[in-house]
Design a protein around this motif. Structure first.
Motif, PDB file in Angstrom:
ATOM      1  N   TYR A   1     -27.538  16.597 -35.783  1.00 41.59           N
ATOM      2  CA  TYR A   1     -28.466  16.950 -36.870  1.00 41.59           C
ATOM      3  C   TYR A   1     -29.842  17.156 -36.249  1.00 41.59           C
ATOM      4  O   TYR A   1     -30.068  16.784 -35.092  1.00 41.59           O
ATOM      5  N   SER A   2     -30.781  17.731 -37.010  1.00 39.69           N
ATOM      6  CA  SER A   2     -32.142  17.765 -36.475  1.00 39.69           C
ATOM      7  C   SER A   2     -32.914  16.584 -37.040  1.00 39.69           C
ATOM      8  O   SER A   2     -32.644  16.111 -38.147  1.00 39.69           O
TER       9      SER A   2
ATOM     10  N   THR B   1     -35.771  14.465 -38.761  1.00 37.89           N
ATOM     11  CA  THR B   1     -36.703  14.757 -39.859  1.00 37.89           C
ATOM     12  C   THR B   1     -38.115  14.769 -39.286  1.00 37.89           C
ATOM     13  O   THR B   1     -38.364  14.249 -38.190  1.00 37.89           O
TER      14      THR B   1
ATOM     15  N   GLN C   1     -39.260  11.332 -38.558  1.00 34.50           N
ATOM     16  CA  GLN C   1     -38.671  10.776 -37.331  1.00 34.50           C
ATOM     17  C   GLN C   1     -39.403  11.298 -36.098  1.00 34.50           C
ATOM     18  O   GLN C   1     -39.660  10.568 -35.150  1.00 34.50           O
TER      19      GLN C   1
ATOM     20  N   GLY D   1     -31.437   3.572 -44.353  1.00 41.31           N
ATOM     21  CA  GLY D   1     -30.784   4.868 -44.150  1.00 41.31           C
ATOM     22  C   GLY D   1     -31.719   5.993 -43.749  1.00 41.31           C
ATOM     23  O   GLY D   1     -31.313   7.144 -43.650  1.00 41.31           O
ATOM     24  N   SER D   2     -32.965   5.674 -43.492  1.00 43.50           N
ATOM     25  CA  SER D   2     -33.917   6.735 -43.150  1.00 43.50           C
ATOM     26  C   SER D   2     -33.783   7.170 -41.693  1.00 43.50           C
ATOM     27  O   SER D   2     -34.409   8.137 -41.268  1.00 43.50           O
ATOM     28  N   GLY D   3     -32.965   6.450 -40.925  1.00 47.76           N
ATOM     29  CA  GLY D   3     -32.688   6.889 -39.550  1.00 47.76           C
ATOM     30  C   GLY D   3     -33.629   6.296 -38.522  1.00 47.76           C
ATOM     31  O   GLY D   3     -34.199   7.010 -37.696  1.00 47.76           O
ATOM     32  N   LYS D   4     -33.751   4.982 -38.543  1.00 51.26           N
ATOM     33  CA  LYS D   4     -34.642   4.330 -37.576  1.00 51.26           C
ATOM     34  C   LYS D   4     -33.993   4.215 -36.199  1.00 51.26           C
ATOM     35  O   LYS D   4     -34.665   4.289 -35.178  1.00 51.26           O
ATOM     36  N   THR D   5     -32.658   4.030 -36.198  1.00 52.25           N
ATOM     37  CA  THR D   5     -31.969   3.801 -34.930  1.00 52.25           C
ATOM     38  C   THR D   5     -32.238   4.921 -33.932  1.00 52.25           C
ATOM     39  O   THR D   5     -32.507   4.664 -32.762  1.00 52.25           O
TER      40      THR D   5
ATOM     41  N   PRO E   1     -33.205  11.736 -44.401  1.00 44.59           N
ATOM     42  CA  PRO E   1     -32.591  12.950 -43.856  1.00 44.59           C
ATOM     43  C   PRO E   1     -32.215  13.877 -45.005  1.00 44.59           C
ATOM     44  O   PRO E   1     -31.879  13.414 -46.095  1.00 44.59           O
TER      45      PRO E   1
ATOM     46  N   ARG F   1     -29.304  14.270 -48.637  1.00 37.93           N
ATOM     47  CA  ARG F   1     -28.790  13.031 -49.224  1.00 37.93           C
ATOM     48  C   ARG F   1     -28.929  13.115 -50.739  1.00 37.93           C
ATOM     49  O   ARG F   1     -29.971  13.489 -51.253  1.00 37.93           O
TER      50      ARG F   1
ATOM     51  N   ASP G   1     -23.406   0.887 -41.024  1.00 39.74           N
ATOM     52  CA  ASP G   1     -23.424   2.327 -41.246  1.00 39.74           C
ATOM     53  C   ASP G   1     -22.012   2.901 -41.243  1.00 39.74           C
ATOM     54  O   ASP G   1     -21.416   3.096 -40.199  1.00 39.74           O
TER      55      ASP G   1
ATOM     56  N   ARG H   1     -25.005   7.597 -47.264  1.00 40.03           N
ATOM     57  CA  ARG H   1     -25.331   7.915 -45.876  1.00 40.03           C
ATOM     58  C   ARG H   1     -24.677   9.207 -45.432  1.00 40.03           C
ATOM     59  O   ARG H   1     -24.517   9.442 -44.248  1.00 40.03           O
TER      60      ARG H   1
HETATM   61  P1  ADP Z   1     -31.636   2.850 -40.825  1.00 36.13           P
HETATM   62  O1  ADP Z   1     -33.010   3.431 -40.923  1.00 36.13           O
HETATM   63  O2  ADP Z   1     -31.230   2.196 -42.108  1.00 36.13           O
HETATM   64  O3  ADP Z   1     -31.451   1.980 -39.631  1.00 36.13           O
HETATM   65  P2  ADP Z   1     -29.709   4.488 -39.494  1.00 36.13           P
HETATM   66  O4  ADP Z   1     -30.472   4.637 -38.254  1.00 36.13           O
HETATM   67  O5  ADP Z   1     -28.554   3.557 -39.507  1.00 36.13           O
HETATM   68  O6  ADP Z   1     -30.690   4.106 -40.686  1.00 36.13           O
HETATM   69  O7  ADP Z   1     -29.284   5.938 -39.956  1.00 36.13           O
HETATM   70  C1  ADP Z   1     -28.532   6.164 -41.129  1.00 36.13           C
HETATM   71  C2  ADP Z   1     -27.577   7.311 -40.978  1.00 36.13           C
HETATM   72  O8  ADP Z   1     -28.296   8.534 -40.981  1.00 36.13           O
HETATM   73  C3  ADP Z   1     -26.796   7.304 -39.692  1.00 36.13           C
HETATM   74  O9  ADP Z   1     -25.466   7.648 -39.986  1.00 36.13           O
HETATM   75  C4  ADP Z   1     -27.468   8.360 -38.841  1.00 36.13           C
HETATM   76  O10 ADP Z   1     -26.565   8.961 -37.946  1.00 36.13           O
HETATM   77  C5  ADP Z   1     -27.935   9.347 -39.869  1.00 36.13           C
HETATM   78  N1  ADP Z   1     -29.120  10.112 -39.532  1.00 36.13           N
HETATM   79  C6  ADP Z   1     -30.212   9.652 -38.874  1.00 36.13           C
HETATM   80  N2  ADP Z   1     -31.146  10.620 -38.762  1.00 36.13           N
HETATM   81  C7  ADP Z   1     -30.633  11.713 -39.373  1.00 36.13           C
HETATM   82  C8  ADP Z   1     -31.137  13.049 -39.597  1.00 36.13           C
HETATM   83  N3  ADP Z   1     -32.330  13.432 -39.184  1.00 36.13           N
HETATM   84  N4  ADP Z   1     -30.337  13.898 -40.272  1.00 36.13           N
HETATM   85  C9  ADP Z   1     -29.119  13.516 -40.714  1.00 36.13           C
HETATM   86  N5  ADP Z   1     -28.602  12.278 -40.523  1.00 36.13           N
HETATM   87  C10 ADP Z   1     -29.349  11.390 -39.865  1.00 36.13           C
END
Ligand code: ADP
Ligand code: MG
Length: 692
Positions: free
Chosen positions: A261-262, A264, A267, A293-297, A450, A453, A556, A585
């Motif tokens: 994915y790209s 955000t 991010q 779920g905002s994609g912190k990892t 992302p 959603r 996740d 997610r």
């Molecule tokens: P959290 O912020 O709660 O830790 P995660 O890092 O677990 O969130 O990410 C949540 C889900 O979103 C994961 O499955 C991840 O692969 C997905 N994800 C992260 N960034 C993006 C993005 N830019 N576009 C689409 N999916 C994304």
């Protein structure tokens, strides 16, 4: 006896042998500490009414003369009752007390006294039930229990409000001797009461206005202290060195391009803020805040990649074993094809993406600097984990860790550098709160999700609509989706909720969904068992996972689009929001069903708030309204709340004023050389704080 502030409480005549131990339990050892034991609320008995004005069902204070006072046995329950008739020039009224026969010794006919309390209508006759009473003294100011704004303290069983108020009234004169530790200029500029006056008024306010000013001064002191503390911490950190991590632009771009994915915009921005911090030789101290779920990892991974490419080590700490393992598996996959050696280190589960002989070797490789990234739980802070060159520490779901645990990972390296620290939290704390609560941290916020959603449909489900929901869940599962079922800890003897979750599992497995494979997850399972349950669910071998709240944070499983929460009213808003964050997610429509049998208006209102509010930040603001900041998830754990006895994180104006005062002082004298009293206060504060 001449009292002084340092006087031990057991030597104060008014305290006596019986009350001293109770006060000690409250942490009060000296007269000064007693003065600093503030009321937590007040009852305003200051308005004295004529007896004829008193109305049933209200509270009131009257002044009158005792006509008769006697002890009786009540006809009904044979309780011992003291009855008095009190009159003023307008009317007379009865007062009754239970089980206090000694009253007839203290109070005599002819005594002038105040009564303050609840007035009830007893078969056409008004009476005070268990009122506060106090003989009239010459000056109204001298009243302690009645005819004033009366302080109420939080107490243990072995001391009563009346006793404590009495003791306080005997030592309050010492307030005069309290040294004001705030600089005169700060007091003047902010129009604050002097300390001794504030302490006097916070216990025995002359009136509401004086009470407000006293509260303002004490709040100012508390907020000033915490902000001074973080201001100093921030400055101290700037004096230390960290490893400079050079930005590897080409590789970072390649990595980002390899993602399915790209990123955000948020991010990218936060990732860049972090990379810039890493590029300095001062330790980063940053909080990455972003809704569930905002994609912190993945943002953390950008930091990891750059650190490792600089030949430095990273540690990644997660609050639960399940989450640590998930991170290990996901991150290992993300970095496939990159020369990054990764290990998992939890109490019971140790492994690596390179060949290792045994667990011990992991520790050796860490010490030798041959593992680039170690992902784990609290196990990471054991003494035997010694990194060779730890340049980056990431703490996931930081609100789940104590301050002490967070600190422990920030060990010094051999070359004297301190690792950069990236804390992450999904607990959306309103920004203003975050800046005060975590004043020494810089803040990065992921403020968007992302794309694609869908809003999670959240519904409150009463018992009669259960079958309909189960039918819906079955249809969705047949269409390829999966579901979580969360059970609360119901029975206090069942600390880990194992019993509750097993019962629910049995019910779903045998009665509701006999044809579906269902997994069962709880904290008592062995690590391998947990892993299997997780894996079976991820690989869709099981369609439903019944779990205790252990999966609250971080987990996740994008294909799981439904979460059913049993007895939802038992959970706090923020926690429910975290659970809900387990779904939604992917691009599929997700659902959150809040099962409840509760009819409690307050509880339902809370659940409705969750159903309406999809944004964690908004929800946090609402939560703040419901419960006050002390209770808001994340703040309570910040180690911060202990120190705010009077101030609240919603005292925005005082927060701002005290922050300005702190900044002005530090700008001019950052060692506090001219402010020994502030230094002393900070030292004491450091000792009192419970940093866990
Ligand atoms: P959290 O912020 O709660 O830790 P995660 O890092 O677990 O969130 O990410 C949540 C889900 O979103 C994961 O499955 C991840 O692969 C997905 N994800 C992260 N960034 C993006 C993005 N830019 N576009 C689409 N999916 C994304
Ligand atoms: Mg996470």
């Amino acid at each position: 006896m001449i009292l002084s502030l340092k006087h031990k409480i057991e030597n104060i005549t008014a305290v006596g042998k019986r009350i001293a131990p109770a006060l000690k339990k409250l942490g009060v050892l000296t007269a000064e500490e007693l003065l600093n034991y503030f009321p937590f609320r007040y009852e305003d008995w200051s308005q004295v009414k004529k007896i004829e004005e008193v109305e049933a069902g209200t509270t009131a204070t009257v002044k009158g003369q005792i006509e008769i006072i006697q002890n009786k046995r009540s006809q009904w329950k044979k309780r011992l009752v003291t009855e008095a008739i009190v009159s003023d020039e307008t009317e007379s009224i009865k007062a009754i007390w239970f089980h206090q026969p000694y009253l007839t010794k203290n109070l005599r006919p002819g005594d002038q006294l105040f009564l303050s309390g609840k007035v009830e209508d007893k078969i056409g006759e008004l009476q005070f039930v268990h009122p506060n009473y106090e003989k009239v003294s010459r000056y109204k100011q001298e009243m302690t229990h009645t005819a004033r704004i009366v302080p109420i303290y939080s107490l243990t069983k072995s001391v009563t409000e009346k006793q404590l108020r009495y003791v306080m009234s005997q030592v309050i004169g010492l307030a005069t001797y309290l040294k004001d530790w705030l600089p005169e200029s700060v007091i003047k500029k902010n129009n604050l009461l002097p300390l001794s006056q504030a302490v006097r008024q916070i216990h025995f306010p002359n009136d509401q206005q004086n009470l407000n000013r006293a509260l303002e001064r004490i709040k100012f002191d508390e907020l000033f202290t915490v902000q001074m503390r973080s201001g100093l911490a921030k400055r101290a950190l700037q004096q230390t060195l960290a490893q400079k991590i050079e930005f590897k632009e080409k590789e970072t771009k390649k990595f980002v391009a390899s993602l399915p994915y790209s990123l955000t915009k948020a991010q990218k921005i936060t990732g860049w803020e972090i990379i810039k911090d890493l590029g300095r030789n001062k330790p980063m101290n940053r909080l990455l805040e972003g809704d569930v779920g905002s994609g912190k990892t993945i943002v953390a991974c950008l930091a990891i990649l750059n650190t490792v490419l600089n030949h430095e080590q990273c540690a990644y700490m997660a609050p639960t074993e399940i989450l640590a393992r998930q991170h290990y598996e996901n991150i290992t996959k993300l970095f496939a094809g990159w020369p990054i050696k990764i290990a998992l280190l939890t109490g019971a589960d140790k492994r690596a993406n390179i060949a290792i002989k045994d667990d011990k070797e992991i520790y050796k490789l860490i010490t030798a600097g041959k593992l680039d990234l170690v992902i784990g739980t609290h196990a990471l802070i054991q003494a035997k984990v010694n990194f060779d060159k730890l340049a980056l520490v990431i703490i996931d779901e930081q609100h789940r860790f104590g301050v002490g645990q967070r600190k422990a990972l920030k060990q010094k390296n051999n070359d004297g550098t301190i690792p950069h620290l990236l804390s992450m939290t999904a607990t959306p704390i309103p920004r203003s709160l975050a800046l005060t609560a975590y004043g020494d941290l810089d803040l990065s916020v992921i403020n968007e999700m992302p794309p694609g959603r869908k809003e999670i449909k959240t519904e409150i489900v009463p018992p009669e609509r259960r079958p309909e929901k189960y039918k819906f869940v079955l249809e969705q599962i047949k269409a390829g989706r999966q579901a979580f079922v969360i059970c609360p800890l119901i029975d206090p003897s069942d600390k880990l909720g194992v019993k509750a979750v097993k019962e629910e599992y049995e019910k779903l497995d045998k009665k509701i969904f006999p044809d579906l494979p269902i997994g069962l997850m709880h904290g008592k399972l062995k690590p391998q068992e947990k892993e299997k349950v997780m894996r079976d669910f991820l690989e869709t071998k099981t369609k439903i996972m019944v779990s205790t709240p252990v999966i609250e944070v971080g987990i996740d499983v994008p294909n799981s689009t439904m979460i059913l929460i049993e007895s939802a009213e038992r959970f706090g808003l923020a926690q429910l929001h975290q659970f809900r964050g387990r779904v939604g997610r992917s691009q599929e429509q997700s659902y959150c069903f809040l099962f409840t049998e509760s009819n409690n208006v307050e509880a339902i209102r809370r659940l409705q708030t969750l159903a309406q509010c999809k944004n964690g930040f908004e929800l946090a603001e609402r939560d703040l309204e419901f419960r006050g900041p002390g209770e808001v998830y994340g703040i309570r754990q910040s180690g911060y709340n202990d120190q705010l006895k009077v101030a609240k994180l919603t005292d925005y104006i005082i927060i701002k004023k005290s922050k300005t005062a702190v900044e002005e002082i530090l700008a001019q004298d950052e060692k506090l050389n001219q402010y020994p009293l502030i230094r002393e206060r900070l030292k004491k504060f450091e000792l009192e704080v419970h940093w866990e």
